[in-house]
Design an enzyme around this catalytic site. Structure first.
Site, PDB file in Angstrom:
ATOM      1  N   HIS A  70       1.008  -1.242   0.106  1.00  0.00           N
ATOM      2  CA  HIS A  70      -0.162   0.133  -0.014  1.00  0.00           C
ATOM      3  C   HIS A  70       0.787   1.371  -0.009  1.00  0.00           C
ATOM      4  O   HIS A  70       0.346   2.471  -0.145  1.00  0.00           O
ATOM      5  CB  HIS A  70      -0.741  -0.090   1.213  1.00  0.00           C
ATOM      6  CG  HIS A  70      -0.344   0.400   2.481  1.00  0.00           C
ATOM      7  ND1 HIS A  70       0.468  -0.189   3.200  1.00  0.00           N
ATOM      8  CD2 HIS A  70      -0.239   1.521   3.227  1.00  0.00           C
ATOM      9  CE1 HIS A  70       0.922   0.078   4.263  1.00  0.00           C
ATOM     10  NE2 HIS A  70       0.580   1.337   4.291  1.00  0.00           N
ATOM     11  N   HIS A  85       1.692   6.966  -0.697  1.00  0.00           N
ATOM     12  CA  HIS A  85       0.799   6.170   0.459  1.00  0.00           C
ATOM     13  C   HIS A  85      -0.311   6.071  -0.176  1.00  0.00           C
ATOM     14  O   HIS A  85      -1.250   6.987  -0.273  1.00  0.00           O
ATOM     15  CB  HIS A  85       0.656   6.922   1.977  1.00  0.00           C
ATOM     16  CG  HIS A  85       0.154   5.704   2.587  1.00  0.00           C
ATOM     17  ND1 HIS A  85      -1.140   5.696   2.818  1.00  0.00           N
ATOM     18  CD2 HIS A  85       0.662   5.169   3.799  1.00  0.00           C
ATOM     19  CE1 HIS A  85      -1.441   4.733   3.750  1.00  0.00           C
ATOM     20  NE2 HIS A  85      -0.430   4.515   4.566  1.00  0.00           N
TER      21      HIS A  85
END
Length: 163
Positions: A70, A85
């Site tokens: 992620h 992110h």
């Protein structure tokens, strides 16, 4: 030679960090997570992705490819430490709907694919996919947004200047 001349005469336009994903630019303070919105991890900008692929925003090396896929951190050839992110609280998905396409220590070129993800599946799980792009060593650079509205991969996103 011309780069040196430009610097001599004040023509240094700074270091360009490009959009790692296509989508809509979101001001960092509008990201629905206080850690990002308050710039605790560093200044930057965010993008609401319109596709499921994160690319390298500059040439450099991968520092950390999160196990869950992620997020990724990298150091650019100019020394900027970047964190990308994908989503808010998406670490809780434990890698579901993400595919890491790089690994720590890998050299990358601008445009290389770093992460693939499924935006619709992540949203269906109840998570937002807004993607902060941060400069984690702001003591070394001033950081200015270079984009607003819609961006394509490779468009100028941030301008950095060495302090």
């Amino acid at each position: 030679m011309f780069g040196k001349l430009k610097n001599l005469f004040g023509g240094d336009s700074g270091i360009e960090v490009t959009a790692p994903v296509a989508g809509k630019v979101v001001a960092l303070e509008d990201v629905p997570d206080p850690t990002f919105a308050q710039g605790i991890l560093g200044p930057g900008i965010a993008i609401e992705p319109s596709e499921g692929r994160i690319t390298a925003p500059a040439d450099g090396s991968i520092d950390v490819m999160f196990e869950t896929g992620h997020a990724v951190s990298m150091t650019t050839a100019d020394g900027a430490e970047l964190l990308i992110h994908v989503g808010i609280d998406t670490v809780q998905l434990e890698g579901k709907h993400y595919k890491a396409c790089c690994k720590a220590g890998q050299q990358v070129k601008k445009g290389d694919v770093l992460i693939e993800f499924d935006p619709a599946a992540i949203k269906a799980e109840g998570y937002q996919i807004v993607t902060p792009i941060l400069v984690c060593n702001p003591d070394a650079f001033t950081v200015e947004p270079a984009a607003s509205g819609a961006v394509a991969v490779g468009d100028a996103l941030l301008t950095l200047k060495k302090k």
